[in-house]
Every structure is written in C-alpha cells, then in structure tokens.
Design an enzyme around this catalytic site. Structure first.
Site, PDB file in Angstrom:
ATOM      1  N   ARG A 112      60.679  52.508  11.096  1.00 29.50           N
ATOM      2  CA  ARG A 112      60.792  53.092   9.760  1.00 29.50           C
ATOM      3  C   ARG A 112      62.227  52.940   9.276  1.00 29.50           C
ATOM      4  O   ARG A 112      63.164  53.115  10.052  1.00 29.50           O
ATOM      5  CB  ARG A 112      60.418  54.569   9.797  1.00 29.50           C
ATOM      6  CG  ARG A 112      59.005  54.831  10.258  1.00 29.50           C
ATOM      7  CD  ARG A 112      58.007  54.619   9.135  1.00 29.50           C
ATOM      8  NE  ARG A 112      56.650  54.478   9.665  1.00 29.50           N
ATOM      9  CZ  ARG A 112      55.572  54.326   8.906  1.00 29.50           C
ATOM     10  NH1 ARG A 112      55.693  54.271   7.571  1.00 29.50           N
ATOM     11  NH2 ARG A 112      54.388  54.186   9.439  1.00 29.50           N
TER      12      ARG A 112
ATOM     13  N   ASP B 112      49.633  59.492  -3.549  1.00 34.70           N
ATOM     14  CA  ASP B 112      49.347  59.042  -2.186  1.00 34.70           C
ATOM     15  C   ASP B 112      50.267  59.783  -1.222  1.00 34.70           C
ATOM     16  O   ASP B 112      50.609  59.292  -0.162  1.00 34.70           O
ATOM     17  CB  ASP B 112      49.552  57.528  -2.109  1.00 34.70           C
ATOM     18  CG  ASP B 112      48.887  56.909  -0.877  1.00 34.70           C
ATOM     19  OD1 ASP B 112      48.051  57.576  -0.244  1.00 34.70           O
ATOM     20  OD2 ASP B 112      49.222  55.757  -0.553  1.00 34.70           O
TER      21      ASP B 112
ATOM     22  N   HIS C 126      45.992  36.887  40.281  1.00 29.18           N
ATOM     23  CA  HIS C 126      45.633  37.986  41.156  1.00 29.18           C
ATOM     24  C   HIS C 126      46.912  38.638  41.685  1.00 29.18           C
ATOM     25  O   HIS C 126      47.787  37.958  42.223  1.00 29.18           O
ATOM     26  CB  HIS C 126      44.789  37.426  42.310  1.00 29.18           C
ATOM     27  CG  HIS C 126      44.320  38.447  43.287  1.00 29.18           C
ATOM     28  ND1 HIS C 126      44.420  38.290  44.640  1.00 29.18           N
ATOM     29  CD2 HIS C 126      43.740  39.639  43.094  1.00 29.18           C
ATOM     30  CE1 HIS C 126      43.922  39.350  45.249  1.00 29.18           C
ATOM     31  NE2 HIS C 126      43.495  40.177  44.330  1.00 29.18           N
TER      32      HIS C 126
ATOM     33  N   ASP D  15      41.431  50.979  -0.052  1.00 30.53           N
ATOM     34  CA  ASP D  15      41.255  50.616   1.355  1.00 30.53           C
ATOM     35  C   ASP D  15      41.691  51.769   2.244  1.00 30.53           C
ATOM     36  O   ASP D  15      42.412  52.676   1.802  1.00 30.53           O
ATOM     37  CB  ASP D  15      42.018  49.334   1.706  1.00 30.53           C
ATOM     38  CG  ASP D  15      43.523  49.483   1.600  1.00 30.53           C
ATOM     39  OD1 ASP D  15      44.002  50.160   0.648  1.00 30.53           O
ATOM     40  OD2 ASP D  15      44.247  48.915   2.436  1.00 30.53           O
TER      41      ASP D  15
ATOM     42  N   GLU E   7      46.687  48.357   0.831  1.00 32.89           N
ATOM     43  CA  GLU E   7      47.835  49.237   1.064  1.00 32.89           C
ATOM     44  C   GLU E   7      48.055  49.444   2.554  1.00 32.89           C
ATOM     45  O   GLU E   7      49.193  49.482   3.018  1.00 32.89           O
ATOM     46  CB  GLU E   7      47.616  50.584   0.368  1.00 32.89           C
ATOM     47  CG  GLU E   7      48.915  51.383   0.153  1.00 32.89           C
ATOM     48  CD  GLU E   7      49.315  52.243   1.343  1.00 32.89           C
ATOM     49  OE1 GLU E   7      50.480  52.648   1.399  1.00 32.89           O
ATOM     50  OE2 GLU E   7      48.467  52.506   2.232  1.00 32.89           O
TER      51      GLU E   7
END
Lengths: 486, 486
Positions: free
Chosen positions: A354, A205, A238, A112, A178
């Site tokens: 991360r 990878d 609005h 993928d 993945e």
C-alpha cells in the site's frame, strides 16, 4: 429543500423495500471480475445495471467495451502473433443533461466483486443474498453493488418526483474491473475524458467511521499488487532423494519475504519511505478526536491476540497514512490434506504494498523489484511481476460540493460529518482528479465490520436507505448552486 | 543354478509382456492413500494384488484391516465420544511355507501411490500407463507398484517352474499406507510380528545408483512431516483497511521458516545435529568411488542453476547422511489467478525434516516444535503438528543374504554390486529391523531419473524384467542355504 426534493425522499422511503429486492437480484449475479470463468456473469451484471438506468429514464445508456478478446500484433522482428488480451469487462454509461445552468455530477460505482472464497466460512451462500438482523449478507452487498445501487435509486426517486426531470445534470459511469485494477476505465478516462465532462464526481465505495457517524473520505492509499515467482529445480523432486541438494522455492520465498519487512512492520526496501508525506498537524489532530478505541478495534474487528505494525504511529496513521506490505497467498507445491514429500519446482508469493502520498506506483515497484532481485537465494531464479497498481490520493475539502455533502448528511444523520482517510485503494479517484481535474466527493455508507473482501460481507440496510436519502438531498442542494461547467 | 531356477528365468522372459500388461491394469487404479476420496480405489488395488497372489498359488491370502471407520471411546472424565479414526488401508498378506529346512523370505511392497498433482505437467495421464522409449509412465510405475509386481511375478515364475512349489518359504506383506506414514503396518509388526516370522526381508522400493549398475541400499534417512498453522486475525480481512494493524500469517510463516534454515542450508534448531553420526571412513571412501558427476547431476537431474545445501559435504553426504529441511506447500489465502487483497486469517506451512542415524523422530520433533514456538511473531498464535514420522536406519551388509543378492545381481547385470544409502524414508525397514530383528535386503531397480513423487513417474521396463530375474535367482541361491529359522 424543494418540493421535488421532499417528494423524492418520500418516494425513496415508500419504495425502499423494492429497492432492496432489486439489489438482491443484482447480488445473485456472481460478477467476480478476476475469474475468467465468470466473464459471462460479469457482463450480465453490467446489462442488469444498464437496463435499470434505462428504465428509470436515463438517456444514452450503453455498454462501453474495454478490450477485445484477442488481438493480432506484429513484433518488430517476427511474425504476427495472436496475443491474448486481458479480460475486459464493459463500462456502463448513462446521462441526463437537461438542466441548463445547473452543475453536472459524475456518479461512479462498480458492479464487479471480489472472489467469495473461502466458501465454507460464509454463514449463507455469497451469491444468495440473505437478510439477518437488519443486514443484507452477500458478496458485493456493500462493495460496491449496494452503494452503486444507492446512486441508481436516488436518481429514480428524483426522476419520479421531478416528473421525468432531474434537478441537475448527471452522468453515470459504472465499471466492472475495480477489483482487478480498473485498467479499462483508466484508459477510457485518459482517452475519452471529454465524454465524462462534469463539475464533480461522486464515489460511494468507502465506509463510515462509526455507526451513525456521517463520514467523507478525503484520502486513499495507493497500491502495487505483485507476484514473486521462484523457480528452483526443473521439475518437482522427491524431498528424500534430493533434500540437501535441490533448492526449495518456498524456503527461498520465505527468506525473501522475511527480508522485505522486519518483525516491527518496517518495510526494508531501500528508499521506499523517501517520498512519504506525513499528514498535516491539523489532520492528525482531527484523527485524535475520532471515536476510536484501539482495544475494541483489536478485539471486535481484527480478533488477533495483538495488533501489529510500525511502532510510533497510531492505528489510524498506520492504516491510512503509512505504506504497508502484505502477502495474500503462496500458490504452488502440495496444499491438499495429508503429506506429500515434494520439493516443488516453482512457488509464488502474491505480495501487495500500500502506498501513500507522494509515493508513485512506478517508482515504488522499481525499488521493490530491484531489491527483491538482490535477495534471490542460491540455486533459484525469480521473476517479479506487477499485476496492477493505483495511485495514492488526497482530495481537497475546501469546495462547495464537499460543504453540500456535509449539509445533506447532517440532515439525514443529525450529526456533524467527519473527514477521514481510507486505507484501501480506489484508483479511479486518482484518475478523476488527475485526468479530469474533478473534485471528488467520497460519500460512503459502509461500516467497519462489513467484511469487505472477506466471508460474510454485508450492508447495514438502514445505511443503504440513509445513503439514498443523503444523495437525493445532496443533489437538491447542488441544484441551488450556479453551474460551474466551463 | 538349478533346473527349476533356469526354467523360472525362461518363464519370466517368455511372459514378460504379459507381466507388464498386468502391471498396467494395477497402475490404472488411482490408489492415492492420502486422499480420502480415493479410499475405495486404494482398497481396489489391495484386492487386485490379493487376487493375483491367490491365482499364482500363494496360500492363506487375505486382507488385514488396519483401522475401523470410527471407534467409541470414553474419556477419563467425560461421556463416550465417537472418535473418527484415521483412514485405514488394508494390508495384503500371502504365504507359501512348504519348504522345510529352507529359509523364509518376507517380501514387502506397497500398493499405494503419491498424489499425481500437478496434473498439467504429465505428458500422459498419471493413471493411464503409457509406454514411451522403453519406459512405462504412470503414477506408481516404480514407486512401488512396479517393483512390488516384480516380487509377485518372480514368485509366479518360480511356482510354475517348480510345478506348484517354491524353492524356499515365502511370506508376502503389501501395505497401502507407505505414502502416508505406514502407521497400519507398523502397528501390525509391533503387535503381530510372529505372523511375519522369517529369516530375511526383501524390500524393493529403492533405486540403482546408475543405469546398469546393480545396487543394494544399506541406509535410509528417517523423517518427521509436520504442519505449522499460524492464526492472525479472526477472519479474513481487507489489506487496504487493515494493512498496518492486522497480523499477516504468511509473513509470520516466512519469518519462522527463514529462521529454521540459513542461506547455506544449515538447520538452526538448537541441538538438532547433536545425535548425527557421520558415516564411517570406509563408507565415505566407497562413496567417492561411485560414478557421480556433480555437474551432470545438477544439469540432468535437478535442473537448477546451482545446487544448494551445507558447505563442506558432498552431494551424496548431503542427501544420504545429513538431516535436511524442506517446505512442501503453504496452503491458505488466495491462490487463484489474478489479485485478491486479503489478509488471510490463517495460513499453513507443510514442513518436513529428514533425519539420519542416530537421530530419533520423537526427539527431533520435540526440538523442532519447541524452537518454532519461540519464533511465533507478534499478533499471531501457532500450532505445530506432527503428521507422520519414520526412523533413520542403516542395515548390516555382513550376512549371506546380502552376499546372495550381490551374486544374483552380478549374474543378471554382469557388474559388481555397489552399496549406497537412500535419502528417502522407508519406515518399515526400521520396523523389520527393530521389531522383528530381521536383516533387510533393499534390492531396488528404479533409476535416478524415474521422477518419483513428481509428474511423469516412470519405470524403465528393462529394469522391471531384470528385477524379476534377479529375485528369481536370489531365491534360487537362498534355496541352497541351510534354514535359519529358529
């Protein structure tokens, strides 16, 4: 090197152009796993890989479904409901296990790819692979169709050279999720790990630290990918009539995000850094010896007026060994050309963090969610959702598989192999380590400027061919080892 | 009331259903002025209005172009260049000037509409007008096609009742760029104002304060609509590889926006409030008498868990007489379903600020731009663009046109007329006042829950018919006044 090994290297060199043409056919299939509209294409990519594994002589080749379309479920206190399942893309499995007494390698890759947007920034269309200047440009060229194809082509070369036999035992598992969190393969590894029994896993990878510098990746950051959804008014309003009284969810998200990370790049979530383990002094010292020019990196790779991030840490530390926070998009409201004076009822922020050893996704998400909820501005409600996550990981370098890999790459590149970490996430590496107890060799052949996840992704074709040869040679060295299967 | 006036009211009542069917035909034309792809539809709406004005007996009906497609220009120090002009949508002009000694009214409206997005929140399609519960649902139903159509139908009714004559002199100007800043009509008023010579302007683009409560609007906020574009890296980058080193433009925009307005709704731009004039004590006292229930407003109109805005000011003050800041959308990055781990190279924020007397758009934008530029985060560059602007305005209530309007509406509604302000912007009112020296009567028949600029915009049909009758009666009263034309 054995006769067969030399013959396999020669075969790969003779058939390299064909290998690339086959890869182009695979790259033409837009297997964007996150896009429900591409589910059929994604399956087609799986079938393409399975067909080739069958053709080259692998055995027991089949697709493994990772989810059903819908499932019926009965709540504890309510009628049964049809629950739409997540998108499931199949795993591709193959094996060749007729080398008794020899080690077994589990080859992993994914078919993928990331979405290709923004399309208008591609010099050639993302799903029409195009060669320019020795590179092959396409979405997935290097991440990971091209690198997965190296495995397949190494196996073909060895199989032909061995007259239908491989020098070692091999299992292949290729996933199609993945880029969306790898939930399917994680569940398969957890529940059916014995079907992947092996001595070592090969994952291609990752990237080389610099052109021509053979590299093994020995650590990866984990991640949590989240959405913060803020609701203000019931419907869009609005801004002339309601500006000054109605909550604005984009302003609310801005206020929240501004409190998640300070101007210096420090993440402000209480307790977030508590579990962070600094790299060893030896690892830090080795990183200092790597050929890295911060100004060149800023200019050639990032292209911004300055680099950002926590002070007191080098770029390599910041991107490999420190947790970070990024916002990827803020859906909602009016994004067309021109002006629309709307106060949108809802807005979202796609935020990922991360993680590094020894942080865990579960604990990190809990701290993040609890903190974000305390930041909810007046007049708004919010929801924090976890989209997917992956563990951070460091792998051992003290084993014969790693030593064999450095030897194989030394032969191909003529240089000593360096050990680096990667800033991205490959959750399956954690699964192989934790669930299967496998050593993992992350032998990758991408380059830092290959534009992963960005327009104009490419694979330097010389590295594709060197990758095939390195894997052929690594298998050859492994065939000289005593079997380690228990 | 004159015989003709009574006949005109009777005609309007007898033909009300047809008036609504004609309006539906106009509403089916998706004249979204901000969308270049709708330029043809927008022109078609202009032609529809012009054809009807011709049919009912108005004279000198024609379209006035507001821009050319492209223009050649020669720089002071360079070759001539083709400069793409802005999108220009034509003005519709009509007149009937055969009532010597009678006043002249300039009727203003606009045939363009806001974009309809988000489409999936409409209960019936935005460009397929649908009647439900006495309301007509469609984009533009009340803003402003429906209210502009009241003018046309009042003129038709008077024309028929008068045997082809009107009781006063009338000019009609209908624009197609109100939702994109009204640049074309502003230039026309500035450069050809004598072609619009009149005694008073009628603008029906506002709302009633409450159902059944006749309302004249006597003040409007101005605005500046801006874009802040932030650039970080040169191209999109992978957040795994570059997170911790590459600037993130969404985080940068969040940090900027969080410094534009504090958690209490106070705008933090230095000097921004310096020119703000508080309403008079009399006006504030009158506002306190209006039927306004803050909790009902929060619950029924806004629907948020709490209202926001500056402390120390009522909702009416905050939305009518205080400057505000809103973010309308933040284009860029990944906004699809699922996850994409991209650090986008660029991101935008669409930010508008509402202005009140005596602020000016030029000075306000200068202060804003200078301040935003000081907030640019490390690693980023930014550009602040003005998309369009409009002056804030308050109009005089001490003249016979306003008194005639209150009298006409009293007859129709049976209640005293209230004077309010509007929070939105109708830049043309400032142009009429400043450039033409005209008193302006803002007689509007919308309702607070008409969903202007939002999904499910509607016009309460009873108010459409009462609007036609009010205008017929107002023209009747004006015909009894001495001409004021110089």
């Amino acid at each position: 090197m054995s006769m067969n090994g030399a013959a396999a290297v020669a075969f790969a060199k003779d058939h390299g152009d064909r290998f690339v043409e086959e890869l182009k056919a695979l790259l033409r299939i837009p297997s964007v796993s996150t896009d429900p509209a591409r589910a059929g294409d994604t399956r087609r990519a799986a079938e393409f890989v399975a067909a080739e594994l069958t053709r080259i002589g692998m055995e027991n080749v089949h697709l493994i479904e990772t989810s059903t379309e819908e499932s019926m479920t009965a709540g504890a206190s309510g009628p049964a409901q049809v629950v739409p399942a997540r998108i499931g893309h199949p795993l591709v499995y193959a094996e060749w296990l007729h080398a008794p007494g020899k080690p077994t390698v589990l080859c992993y890759g994914h078919y993928d790819v990331q979405p290709a947007e923004p399309l208008d920034e591609w010099k050639s269309p993302p799903f029409e692979p195009t060669e320019r200047d020795g590179n092959l440009y396409a979405r997935g060229a290097v991440d990971d169709k091209g690198q997965m194809w190296m495995h397949v082509k190494a196996l073909e070369s060895l199989m032909v050279a061995g007259g239908g036999k491989l020098p070692i035992n091999v299992r292949v598992i290729v996933e199609g999720e993945e880029e969306v969190g790898g939930e399917g393969i994680a569940a398969f590894v957890r529940d059916f790990g014995d079907q992947l029994h092996a001595d070592v896993a090969l994952v291609s990878d990752t990237e080389m630290f610099a052109p021509d510098l053979p590299t093994l990746c020995v650590g990866l950051r984990g991640m949590i990918y989240t959405e913060i959804e803020v609701q203000g008014a019931r419907t869009d309003l609005h801004s002339g009539m309601y500006g000054g009284a109605a909550p604005n969810p984009f302003v609310a998200l801005a206020q929240i995000i501004a409190q998640l990370k300070d101007a210096e790049g420090k993440i402000l979530i209480p307790g977030f850094y508590d579990k962070v383990q600094a790299p060893s002094d030896a690892e830090l010292a080795a990183w200092k010896l790597l050929p890295f020019d911060e100004e060149e990196y800023r200019h050639a790779e990032v292209g911004s007026v300055a680099l950002t991030g926590e002070s007191g840490y080098s770029v390599l530390e910041r991107t490999w060994a420190r947790p970070t926070l990024d916002v990827h998009g803020m859906p909602g409201g009016f994004i067309g050309a021109g002006a629309k004076t709307v106060i949108p009822a809802r807005a979202l922020a796609k935020v990922s963090l991360r993680l590094v050893p020894d942080m865990t996704p579960a604990e990190s998400f809990r701290l993040y969610k609890e903190y974000v909820e305390t930041l909810c501005p007046k007049g708004c409600t919010l929801e924090v959702r976890l989209i997917h996550s992956g563990d951070p990981i460091v792998v051992s370098t003290d084993n014969e598989f790693v030593r064999a890999a450095t030897e194989a790459m030394h032969t191909v590149f003529g240089k000593e192999t360096v050990f680096v970490r990667g800033g991205g996430s490959i959750p399956i590496v954690g699964d192989f380590t934790r669930e299967l107890g496998l050593p993992v060799v992350m032998m990758g052949f991408g380059l830092p400027d290959d534009n992963l996840h960005a327009p104009n992704e490419k694979f330097h074709l010389a590295n594709f061919h060197r990758g095939v040869e390195s894997i052929v040679r690594w298998f050859g060295i492994l065939s000289t080892l005593t079997a380690l299967e228990s």
